[in-house]
Design an enzyme around this catalytic site. Structure first.
Site, mmCIF file in Angstrom:
data_model
loop_
_atom_site.group_PDB
_atom_site.id
_atom_site.type_symbol
_atom_site.label_atom_id
_atom_site.label_comp_id
_atom_site.label_asym_id
_atom_site.label_seq_id
_atom_site.Cartn_x
_atom_site.Cartn_y
_atom_site.Cartn_z
ATOM 1 N N GLY A 122 -3.470 4.604 -30.961
ATOM 2 C CA GLY A 122 -3.460 5.661 -31.981
ATOM 3 C C GLY A 122 -3.627 6.998 -31.297
ATOM 4 O O GLY A 122 -2.649 7.622 -30.887
ATOM 5 N N GLU B 168 -1.464 12.619 -37.522
ATOM 6 C CA GLU B 168 -0.918 13.652 -36.606
ATOM 7 C C GLU B 168 -2.018 14.211 -35.712
ATOM 8 O O GLU B 168 -2.077 15.419 -35.462
ATOM 9 C CB GLU B 168 -0.164 14.728 -37.382
HETATM 10 C C1 FAD Z 1 -1.685 7.179 -44.030
HETATM 11 C C2 FAD Z 1 -1.308 7.241 -42.585
HETATM 12 C C3 FAD Z 1 -0.048 7.678 -42.226
HETATM 13 C C4 FAD Z 1 0.330 7.723 -40.889
HETATM 14 N N1 FAD Z 1 1.614 8.062 -40.552
HETATM 15 C C5 FAD Z 1 2.029 7.912 -39.264
HETATM 16 C C6 FAD Z 1 3.403 8.076 -38.918
HETATM 17 O O1 FAD Z 1 4.248 8.392 -39.755
HETATM 18 N N2 FAD Z 1 3.778 7.854 -37.631
HETATM 19 C C7 FAD Z 1 2.883 7.491 -36.666
HETATM 20 O O2 FAD Z 1 3.302 7.299 -35.517
HETATM 21 N N3 FAD Z 1 1.570 7.345 -36.958
HETATM 22 C C8 FAD Z 1 1.122 7.532 -38.229
HETATM 23 N N4 FAD Z 1 -0.198 7.357 -38.560
HETATM 24 C C9 FAD Z 1 -1.145 6.982 -37.504
HETATM 25 C C10 FAD Z 1 -2.136 8.093 -37.192
HETATM 26 O O3 FAD Z 1 -1.500 9.131 -36.504
HETATM 27 C C11 FAD Z 1 -3.301 7.460 -36.424
HETATM 28 O O4 FAD Z 1 -4.036 6.688 -37.345
HETATM 29 C C12 FAD Z 1 -4.185 8.497 -35.764
HETATM 30 O O5 FAD Z 1 -3.519 9.132 -34.704
HETATM 31 C C13 FAD Z 1 -5.492 7.901 -35.247
HETATM 32 O O6 FAD Z 1 -5.262 6.757 -34.498
HETATM 33 P P1 FAD Z 1 -6.113 5.431 -34.812
HETATM 34 O O7 FAD Z 1 -5.992 5.153 -36.258
HETATM 35 O O8 FAD Z 1 -5.681 4.383 -33.868
HETATM 36 O O9 FAD Z 1 -7.601 5.848 -34.523
HETATM 37 P P2 FAD Z 1 -8.333 5.831 -33.056
HETATM 38 O O10 FAD Z 1 -7.478 6.517 -32.056
HETATM 39 O O11 FAD Z 1 -8.781 4.457 -32.776
HETATM 40 O O12 FAD Z 1 -9.579 6.748 -33.389
HETATM 41 C C14 FAD Z 1 -10.767 6.268 -34.026
HETATM 42 C C15 FAD Z 1 -11.820 7.361 -33.912
HETATM 43 O O13 FAD Z 1 -12.108 7.611 -32.526
HETATM 44 C C16 FAD Z 1 -11.950 8.986 -32.247
HETATM 45 N N5 FAD Z 1 -11.451 9.162 -30.868
HETATM 46 C C17 FAD Z 1 -10.439 8.490 -30.256
HETATM 47 N N6 FAD Z 1 -10.264 8.940 -29.022
HETATM 48 C C18 FAD Z 1 -11.158 9.934 -28.835
HETATM 49 C C19 FAD Z 1 -11.484 10.810 -27.756
HETATM 50 N N7 FAD Z 1 -10.815 10.765 -26.582
HETATM 51 N N8 FAD Z 1 -12.476 11.706 -27.929
HETATM 52 C C20 FAD Z 1 -13.164 11.775 -29.096
HETATM 53 N N9 FAD Z 1 -12.908 10.978 -30.148
HETATM 54 C C21 FAD Z 1 -11.918 10.073 -30.012
HETATM 55 C C22 FAD Z 1 -10.967 9.504 -33.270
HETATM 56 O O14 FAD Z 1 -11.097 10.904 -33.473
HETATM 57 C C23 FAD Z 1 -11.351 8.693 -34.507
HETATM 58 O O15 FAD Z 1 -12.433 9.315 -35.151
HETATM 59 C C24 FAD Z 1 -0.613 7.351 -39.884
HETATM 60 C C25 FAD Z 1 -1.895 6.939 -40.255
HETATM 61 C C26 FAD Z 1 -2.242 6.867 -41.585
HETATM 62 C C27 FAD Z 1 -3.625 6.367 -41.941
#
Ligand code: FAD
Length: 394
Positions: free
Chosen positions: A145, A377
């Protein structure tokens, strides 16, 4: 702070940021009227059904909202990024789920094609995108993500075509989309420099749209899994250069997140509008609650937040259209707008009292919708990392 000071923009007659050109003002009022009249009556039902009305999507195409920046020669509107931002704000003031559909189409997908597509790819896909084809942007996976380039989806080079295998998660617009801008690693040994962007049509062999998520908010916007099993993608459908997908992803997300800021500004503005109307109507202690200073101050504070967030969003969008650096400004706009939107929706519920907590009034939905602003995003932490990098000169 020098690194964040204004990027040296010098113009002969500086304009206030909220002053629109005649074209922009006309465009804004057209979208505003359409959203109020044509979308408002369906917002609650679409949220409950977790489905976006096909008729409204068709109207988006008819109005040119699905091809704002596509050049006129391909059937688009030949508009600006700023206009896309205006559209997302106006739609989101009524329904943030409508806003994100237009956002992903224009500010991520079409935007990427404008910059990186070959003339042949533009000639093939722009007329479709302007006319009736929804686009989706597929980067995220279950295991990647925030760390997006740790993706597990692989593209195998077979000469005149690639075979792509893997799964994408969370893909907005996937239920409706006909074209997917999808990232896969075609050379894992090179790490992120193997990431390559592909244009995938829905009916390519080996491609399938999977499970649709049942979400807290923006429920009418589809979010689905994508499954690729040796999906055959012609070499002509590589977007940009082989191994340059990471650059395409970073740069399009830098731009797209300005429009997520706009989505959140629209949402906060919508919440404020509902709260003001209710404060004028609802009587307690023999007068409208809007006559109590405690209520007035809450409304005034939301108005300050909306104005501040809008200025950040408009400035970032204007910088982008002017070809100026805007990465930190875009991150600030998205970060701030998503923070204030959640607060605005929460306070709007409080101004409504008990009825605000029910589905009979629109503010509880806006509260649910606001949560996504801090997640997609790039989460709020990722925006803060971008801003800090700039501050520290990294
Ligand atoms: C409704 C919805 C629509 C979406 N649409 C799209 C789309 O069209 N295309 C697409 O490609 N993606 C899409 N996404 C995915 C979205 O971009 C990701 O969910 C987002 O980037 C976060 O990734 P993750 O869910 O894996 O969370 P993680 O990356 O696992 O993050 C979990 C937590 O850890 C924190 N974290 C992670 N790394 C760090 C760091 N280095 N330092 C500090 N904190 C950190 C984050 O801030 C968050 O609070 C969508 C998601 C949702 C829920």
């Amino acid at each position: 702070m020098a690194a964040l000071e204004q990027s040296g923009v010098q113009v002969d007659t500086p304009q206030p940021l909220t002053v629109l050109t005649e074209d922009e003002a006309l465009f804004q009022s057209t979208v505003r009227q359409f959203a109020r009249e044509q979308i408002t009556p369906h917002v609650r039902a679409m949220d409950e059904a977790a489905a976006f009305r096909k008729e409204i999507l068709a109207q988006f195409f008819q109005m040119g909202l699905m091809g704002i920046e596509i050049p006129e020669e391909y059937g688009g509107q030949g508009g600006t990024f700023f206009q896309a931002v205006l559209a997302v704000e106006e739609l989101s003031a009524v329904d943030p789920a409508a806003g994100v559909i237009v956002d992903v189409q224009n500010t991520l997908s079409i935007n990427a094609l404008l910059r990186w597509a070959t003339p042949q790819q533009k000639a093939k896909y722009f007329p479709r995108l302007a006319k009736n084809t929804v686009a989706a942007y597929a980067l995220s996976e279950a295991g990647s993500g925030s760390d997006a380039f740790a993706m597990a989806t692989r593209a195998e080079d077979r000469g005149d075509q690639f075979l792509i295998t893997g799964r994408k998660l969370w893909i907005t617009n996937a239920a409706e989309a006909g074209l997917f801008l999808l990232f896969a690693n075609a050379n894992p040994e090179a790490g992120y420099k193997g990431v390559t962007a592909f244009l995938i049509e829905r009916d390519f062999p080996g491609f399938q749209v999977g499970k649709k998520e049942d979400k807290l908010g923006i429920r009418a916007s589809s979010t689905c899994e994508l499954i690729l099993d040796n999906c055959k993608v012609p070499r002509a459908n590589v977007l940009g250069e082989f191994g340059q997908g990471y650059k395409i992803a970073i740069e399009t997300l830098n731009e797209g997140r300005i429009a997520i800021g706009a989505q959140m500004v629209g949402l906060a503005r919508g919440a404020l509008g509902h709260a003001v109307s209710y404060a004028k109507e609802r009587k307690q202690f023999g007068k409208p609650i809007g006559e109590f200073q405690g209520v007035q101050f809450e409304l005034a504070k939301i108005a300050v937040d909306v104005e501040a967030a809008r200025l950040l969003v408009y400035n970032a969008a204007r910088l982008k259209d002017a070809g100026r650096p805007f990465t930190a400004e875009a991150a600030m706009a998205k970060y701030f707008a998503s923070e204030i939107a959640e607060n605005a929706a929460s306070k709007a519920i409080e101004v409504h009292g008990g009825v605000g907590f029910t589905k009979d009034y629109p503010v509880e939905k806006l509260y649910r919708d606001a949560k996504i602003g801090r997640i997609y995003e790039g989460t709020s932490n990722i925006q803060l990392m971008t801003i800090a990098k700039k501050l520290l000169g990294k």
